[in-house]
Design an enzyme around this catalytic site. Structure first.
Site, PDB file in Angstrom:
ATOM      1  N   GLN A   1       0.821  -1.207   0.000  1.00 30.51           N
ATOM      2  CA  GLN A   1       0.000   0.000   0.000  1.00 30.51           C
ATOM      3  C   GLN A   1       0.856   1.258   0.000  1.00 30.51           C
ATOM      4  OE1 GLN A   1      -3.610  -0.672   0.431  1.00 30.51           O
ATOM      5  NE2 GLN A   1      -3.761   1.328  -0.499  1.00 30.51           N
TER       6      GLN A   1
ATOM      7  N   LYS B   1      -2.507  -0.849   6.786  1.00 29.28           N
ATOM      8  CA  LYS B   1      -3.512  -1.880   6.551  1.00 29.28           C
ATOM      9  C   LYS B   1      -3.940  -2.451   7.891  1.00 29.28           C
ATOM     10  CE  LYS B   1      -5.498  -3.774   2.881  1.00 29.28           C
ATOM     11  NZ  LYS B   1      -5.968  -3.027   1.709  1.00 29.28           N
TER      12      LYS B   1
ATOM     13  N   ASP C   1     -12.375  -3.403   2.857  1.00 33.45           N
ATOM     14  CA  ASP C   1     -11.543  -4.378   2.154  1.00 33.45           C
ATOM     15  C   ASP C   1     -12.353  -5.667   2.116  1.00 33.45           C
ATOM     16  OD1 ASP C   1      -8.459  -4.550   1.256  1.00 33.45           O
ATOM     17  OD2 ASP C   1      -8.998  -6.482   2.113  1.00 33.45           O
TER      18      ASP C   1
ATOM     19  N   THR D   1     -11.971   0.624  -8.170  1.00 33.94           N
ATOM     20  CA  THR D   1     -10.869  -0.308  -8.425  1.00 33.94           C
ATOM     21  C   THR D   1     -11.033  -0.987  -9.780  1.00 33.94           C
ATOM     22  OG1 THR D   1     -10.691  -0.689  -6.034  1.00 33.94           O
ATOM     23  CG2 THR D   1      -9.538  -2.226  -7.486  1.00 33.94           C
TER      24      THR D   1
END
Length: 443
Positions: free
Chosen positions: A110, A125, A165, A208
């Site tokens: 990330q 994360k 996520d 995304t």
């Protein structure tokens, strides 16, 4: 042995059992030898050693009551990896497989992904080994509230901004954000992926998948090609895969295969996305139901979708889903390009196969950066008390993904690795973070 190779071995020896982190770290550092050789300051300041260790990792228990009034306990983590260019930014994952190695790999990736976007955000994360599947709304709410009662003290709009996520969608974000706001007594843009009614951004759900296609389209156009008429296989059937398939159609391509954890479908006439939407987002059923909508399609239990001949492959499910044998099958069947919609879905051996056979390969830290890019746009809207239209957000996303292509292509060319987008993405992301760390001293 070179400096970077020796360092990779040292880090692996110091972090036993963290195979996912080792894979991600070795991939990045393996591309950096010429950069480090050109810049002795990176060695002198131990930049690579410092980058390989999170600034902090928080591990804590999450006790909660299930619907039978029994106490349950899970383990949760927040890995705040690097804040050299901005506050920590990265999702929270709820899945039984969550452990420190996976979250270190994701936080490490990330950091460079966020740097590639050109936006001022660092890498982090988090997650928990909690499985929301089969849980009631009340159980999920109580878990999220218990988690946030501990995690809130490490978050803030200028400190650490989580998002969703795997296993964490609008419901879970809503519960966590509600508890955060209740505790701190402030309405802050501390989460992204929020609902539209309370500060979320239009275009985040699609980001995304759309970003993946925008990047791949840039790469193909750089080779005087495009999606028009191409057969595309896409693993997964969640948001990333669905919106990648939708944008594939808009760009003239034909998605022919999709999957879930049970198996995969092959529809040579082109996937009916309205059927996928009904099955996965309305009924929340298995993709095997697809053959009821399209009897000529075929459903296969288990793995093997990469054996289907296609022009472009987009792995959008989970890490290490596409192996060396799968890569060889894709090459043998004429696949010309692969773009990672998930985080590290291709094994290192699979990536080697693609490079050895001249297959265009776009790594996840570049190809799936659209999600975090729009998350940062959500942060901007929250800070300015604005709300942009879907078209405004999508246009900004398209520009960001075009910028990522230019950065990784330029870096690969500069170091005489033309077409190696893995090296280009790693070098471009690394240099931005490294220069910021040098400027800030030994911290």
């Amino acid at each position: 042995m070179s400096y970077t190779k020796n360092l990779i071995q040292e880090i692996i020896a110091k972090t036993p059992g963290e195979s996912e982190f080792h894979q991600a770290m070795a991939e990045v550092y393996g591309a950096l030898a010429p950069v480090v050789d050109d810049n002795p300051r990176y060695q002198e300041a131990a930049i690579l050693q410092r980058m390989a260790i999170p600034e902090r990792a928080i591990v804590f228990r999450v006790p909660w009551l299930d619907d039978k009034n029994h106490v349950q306990v899970n383990t949760a983590y927040r890995v705040q990896f690097n804040s050299a260019i901005g506050p920590y930014k990265g999702g929270i994952r709820f899945h039984p497989s969550v452990n420190l190695s996976i979250l270190k790999f994701l936080g490490f990736e990330q950091t460079f992904k966020n740097a590639l976007t050109g936006l001022p955000i660092g890498g982090g994360k988090g997650g928990a080994d909690f499985d929301p599947k089969g849980k009631s709304d009340g159980e999920v709410m109580r878990f999220c509230q218990s988690l946030m009662t501990e995690l809130y003290k490490y978050l803030g709009p200028d400190e650490d901004i989580p998002a969703g996520d795997i296993g964490v969608g609008a419901r879970e974000v809503g519960y966590m954000y509600g508890q955060y706001k209740r505790i701190v007594g402030r309405y802050e843009g501390v989460f992204t992926g929020k609902g539209i009614t309370y500060g979320g951004s239009l275009g985040r759900t699609e980001a995304t998948g759309h970003g993946l296609l925008y990047l791949m389209d840039n790469i193909l156009k750089g080779k005087n090609d495009g999606f028009d008429g191409k057969k595309v296989s896409i693993s997964g059937s969640g948001n990333v895969a669905f919106y990648a398939a939708k944008k594939t159609v808009e760009l003239g391509g034909r998605p022919i295969a999709m999957s879930d954890s049970g198996g995969f479908i092959h529809d040579p006439d082109g996937i009916d996305l309205s059927a996928i939407n009904e099955i996965k987002f309305v009924q929340r059923a298995r993709i095997s139901e697809y053959i009821k909508y399209r009897p000529n399609a075929k459903y296969t239990v288990g793995t093997g979708m990469w054996n289907i001949p296609c022009d472009i492959a987009l792995p959008c499910a989970t890490q290490n889903e596409l192996h060396e044998a799968d890569a060889k099958a894709l090459v043998a069947n004429g696949c010309k390009a692969v773009g990672e919609g998930a985080n590290m879905p291709c094994t290192a051996a699979a990536v080697d196969v693609f490079h050895e056979n001249g297959v265009i390969f776009a790594p996840g830290k570049a190809a799936n950066a659209g999600g975090v890019a729009v998350s940062c746009l959500e942060m901007s809207q929250n800070s300015m008390r604005l709300h942009w239209t879907f078209e405004e957000v999508d246009q900004k996303l398209k520009g960001i993904m075009g910028g990522i292509y230019e950065k990784m292509n330029t870096a690969a060319t500069e170091y005489k690795m033309d077409g190696n987008f893995v090296a280009g993405a790693n070098i471009a992301g690394f240099k931005k973070v490294a220069e910021a760390m040098l400027a800030q001293g030994v911290v």
